[in-house]
Scaffold this motif. Structure first.
Motif, PDB file in Angstrom:
ATOM      1  N   ARG A 159       0.844  -1.448  -0.076  1.00 50.68           N
ATOM      2  CA  ARG A 159      -0.089  -0.071  -0.144  1.00 50.68           C
ATOM      3  C   ARG A 159       0.669   1.261   0.040  1.00 50.68           C
ATOM      4  NH1 ARG A 159      -3.917   2.408  -0.178  1.00 50.68           N
ATOM      5  NH2 ARG A 159      -4.595   2.658   1.824  1.00 50.68           N
ATOM      6  N   ALA A 160       1.880   1.146   0.868  1.00 46.51           N
ATOM      7  CA  ALA A 160       2.834   2.252   0.739  1.00 46.51           C
ATOM      8  C   ALA A 160       3.537   2.559  -0.410  1.00 46.51           C
ATOM      9  CB  ALA A 160       3.941   2.132   2.012  1.00 46.51           C
ATOM     10  N   ALA A 161       3.828   1.695  -1.178  1.00 46.70           N
ATOM     11  CA  ALA A 161       4.131   1.798  -2.503  1.00 46.70           C
ATOM     12  C   ALA A 161       3.505   2.331  -3.511  1.00 46.70           C
ATOM     13  CB  ALA A 161       4.743   0.239  -3.144  1.00 46.70           C
ATOM     14  N   GLY A 162       2.153   2.271  -3.414  1.00 52.55           N
ATOM     15  CA  GLY A 162       1.159   2.940  -4.124  1.00 52.55           C
ATOM     16  C   GLY A 162       0.105   1.909  -4.870  1.00 52.55           C
ATOM     17  N   ALA A 163      -0.051   0.772  -4.399  1.00 54.48           N
ATOM     18  CA  ALA A 163      -0.985  -0.186  -4.589  1.00 54.48           C
ATOM     19  C   ALA A 163      -2.170   0.358  -3.747  1.00 54.48           C
ATOM     20  CB  ALA A 163      -0.532  -1.679  -4.104  1.00 54.48           C
ATOM     21  N   HIS A 164      -3.293   0.180  -4.348  1.00 53.50           N
ATOM     22  CA  HIS A 164      -4.685   0.273  -3.859  1.00 53.50           C
ATOM     23  C   HIS A 164      -5.088  -0.691  -2.748  1.00 53.50           C
ATOM     24  CE1 HIS A 164      -8.917   1.358  -3.178  1.00 53.50           C
ATOM     25  NE2 HIS A 164      -9.174  -0.048  -3.458  1.00 53.50           N
ATOM     26  N   GLY A 165      -4.775  -1.861  -3.069  1.00 56.32           N
ATOM     27  CA  GLY A 165      -4.709  -2.858  -2.042  1.00 56.32           C
ATOM     28  C   GLY A 165      -4.074  -4.220  -2.276  1.00 56.32           C
ATOM     29  N   VAL A 166      -4.494  -5.074  -1.871  1.00 61.62           N
ATOM     30  CA  VAL A 166      -3.682  -6.585  -2.312  1.00 61.62           C
ATOM     31  C   VAL A 166      -4.642  -7.615  -2.559  1.00 61.62           C
ATOM     32  CG1 VAL A 166      -1.814  -5.962  -0.492  1.00 61.62           C
ATOM     33  CG2 VAL A 166      -3.714  -7.332   0.386  1.00 61.62           C
ATOM     34  N   ALA A 167      -4.166  -8.459  -3.507  1.00 59.49           N
ATOM     35  CA  ALA A 167      -4.733  -9.623  -3.878  1.00 59.49           C
ATOM     36  C   ALA A 167      -3.965 -10.915  -3.299  1.00 59.49           C
ATOM     37  CB  ALA A 167      -5.116  -9.590  -5.369  1.00 59.49           C
ATOM     38  N   VAL A 168      -4.690 -11.829  -2.963  1.00 56.12           N
ATOM     39  CA  VAL A 168      -3.785 -12.872  -2.350  1.00 56.12           C
ATOM     40  C   VAL A 168      -4.318 -14.281  -2.552  1.00 56.12           C
ATOM     41  CG1 VAL A 168      -3.042 -11.829  -0.369  1.00 56.12           C
ATOM     42  CG2 VAL A 168      -5.098 -13.019   0.101  1.00 56.12           C
ATOM     43  N   MET A 169      -3.856 -15.455  -2.790  1.00 57.54           N
ATOM     44  CA  MET A 169      -4.359 -16.555  -2.965  1.00 57.54           C
ATOM     45  C   MET A 169      -3.729 -17.592  -1.879  1.00 57.54           C
ATOM     46  SD  MET A 169      -4.520 -19.033  -6.596  1.00 57.54           S
ATOM     47  CE  MET A 169      -2.856 -18.770  -6.907  1.00 57.54           C
ATOM     48  N   GLY A 170      -2.476 -17.976  -2.192  1.00 55.45           N
ATOM     49  CA  GLY A 170      -1.969 -19.084  -1.149  1.00 55.45           C
ATOM     50  C   GLY A 170      -1.852 -18.744   0.203  1.00 55.45           C
ATOM     51  N   ALA A 171      -1.391 -17.535   0.392  1.00 57.08           N
ATOM     52  CA  ALA A 171      -1.841 -17.192   1.901  1.00 57.08           C
ATOM     53  C   ALA A 171      -2.989 -17.327   2.567  1.00 57.08           C
ATOM     54  CB  ALA A 171      -1.267 -15.513   1.999  1.00 57.08           C
ATOM     55  N   VAL A 172      -3.929 -17.152   2.042  1.00 52.32           N
ATOM     56  CA  VAL A 172      -5.098 -17.608   2.500  1.00 52.32           C
ATOM     57  C   VAL A 172      -5.733 -19.010   2.363  1.00 52.32           C
ATOM     58  CG1 VAL A 172      -7.909 -17.254   2.379  1.00 52.32           C
ATOM     59  CG2 VAL A 172      -6.341 -15.125   2.266  1.00 52.32           C
ATOM     60  N   MET A 173      -5.421 -19.543   1.076  1.00 51.84           N
ATOM     61  CA  MET A 173      -5.807 -20.980   0.748  1.00 51.84           C
ATOM     62  C   MET A 173      -4.980 -22.228   1.588  1.00 51.84           C
ATOM     63  SD  MET A 173      -8.209 -20.845  -1.604  1.00 51.84           S
ATOM     64  CE  MET A 173      -8.974 -19.352  -0.728  1.00 51.84           C
ATOM     65  N   ARG A 174      -3.671 -21.752   1.641  1.00 44.65           N
ATOM     66  CA  ARG A 174      -2.916 -22.851   2.565  1.00 44.65           C
ATOM     67  C   ARG A 174      -2.816 -22.673   4.171  1.00 44.65           C
ATOM     68  NH1 ARG A 174       0.581 -21.103  -1.594  1.00 44.65           N
ATOM     69  NH2 ARG A 174       1.626 -19.750  -0.401  1.00 44.65           N
ATOM     70  N   ALA A 175      -3.443 -21.374   4.648  1.00 39.94           N
ATOM     71  CA  ALA A 175      -3.444 -21.055   5.885  1.00 39.94           C
ATOM     72  C   ALA A 175      -4.033 -22.052   6.903  1.00 39.94           C
ATOM     73  CB  ALA A 175      -3.934 -19.547   6.201  1.00 39.94           C
ATOM     74  N   PRO A 176      -3.691 -22.278   8.085  1.00 39.63           N
ATOM     75  CA  PRO A 176      -4.041 -23.145   8.858  1.00 39.63           C
ATOM     76  C   PRO A 176      -5.392 -22.305   9.733  1.00 39.63           C
ATOM     77  CG  PRO A 176      -1.881 -23.348   9.576  1.00 39.63           C
ATOM     78  CD  PRO A 176      -1.957 -22.252   8.312  1.00 39.63           C
ATOM     79  N   ASP A 177      -5.111 -21.069   9.708  1.00 38.78           N
ATOM     80  CA  ASP A 177      -6.395 -20.042  10.125  1.00 38.78           C
ATOM     81  C   ASP A 177      -6.601 -19.121   8.858  1.00 38.78           C
ATOM     82  OD1 ASP A 177      -7.933 -18.521  11.616  1.00 38.78           O
ATOM     83  OD2 ASP A 177      -6.351 -17.765  13.134  1.00 38.78           O
ATOM     84  N   PRO A 178      -7.294 -19.429   7.979  1.00 39.95           N
ATOM     85  CA  PRO A 178      -7.576 -18.503   7.010  1.00 39.95           C
ATOM     86  C   PRO A 178      -8.356 -17.216   7.475  1.00 39.95           C
ATOM     87  CG  PRO A 178      -8.961 -20.557   6.552  1.00 39.95           C
ATOM     88  CD  PRO A 178      -7.879 -20.709   7.840  1.00 39.95           C
ATOM     89  N   ALA A 179      -9.199 -17.230   8.231  1.00 44.09           N
ATOM     90  CA  ALA A 179      -9.862 -16.102   8.896  1.00 44.09           C
ATOM     91  C   ALA A 179      -8.950 -15.193   9.669  1.00 44.09           C
ATOM     92  CB  ALA A 179     -11.082 -16.555   9.754  1.00 44.09           C
TER      93      ALA A 179
END
Length: 191
Positions: A159-179
């Motif tokens: 975000r500090a670099a200028g991205a409006h936001g983030v898009a994630v896949m593996g960080a949530v899909m593989r997580a033991p605690d996705p929430a």
């Protein structure tokens, strides 16, 4: 996507731990504050994707269909090489981009958002890269989401670099605690 969310989660049920369903994981993510999901699952038949999208929509998610349409979806997210959709049939759409010029081209075609990848080295697509320079995320006419290798540890930097936001896949899909991952990401990308 009005207003555009700060977090998009892209689905990939092949990365889920054994015994977990995509519906269950995303329901937990909704409870943690997730509002938008990009439904990938390219191997599913159109009818299966449509049922899944309807279930996810019923859970409170705005579903964005990746690659090919899904009835009732909130928009489409296109691969870098897919042609722009007809504005009469798709009200909202975005594009996967791999450079700042790609984002400018997507905006000229009418895209309302873009993902730019990879932001950092990624486990989902190892060897994909190199990571984009931080300056590539800023100064665009459409919201840009940092994608690839994003985690709670680097989301605020995106975000500090200028991205409006983030898009994630593996960080949530593989997580033991996705929430928990979604909640942490949302804290990091808050305006």
């Amino acid at each position: 996507m009005n207003p555009p969310p700060r977090l998009l989660v892209l689905t990939d049920r092949s990365q889920l731990p054994l015994g977990r369903s995509l519906r269950a994981v995303l329901t937990l993510c909704v409870e943690a504050g997730l509002t938008h999901v990009v439904l990938r699952e390219p191997d599913l038949a159109d009818e299966q994707r449509a049922r899944l999208a309807a279930d996810l929509g019923a859970s409170g998610l705005a579903v964005i269909a990746a690659h090919r349409p899904v009835p009732g979806s909130a928009g489409r997210h296109l691969a870098a090489d897919q042609p722009a959709p007809d504005a009469q049939t798709v009200a909202a759409w975005g594009r996967s981009c791999h450079s700042a010029p790609d984002i400018a081209a997507a905006a000229r075609e009418g895209a309302q958002w873009a993902t730019l990848s990879p932001y950092a080295p990624t486990l989902s697509k190892p060897g994909y890269g190199p990571p984009q320079p931080a300056a590539a995320f800023a100064g665009h006419d459409i919201p840009v989401y940092a994608l690839g290798g994003v985690s709670a540890a680097n989301a605020a930097a995106a975000r500090a670099a200028g991205a409006h936001g983030v898009a994630v896949m593996g960080a949530v899909m593989r997580a033991p605690d996705p929430a928990g991952v979604v909640a942490a990401l949302l804290r990091e990308v808050a305006a």
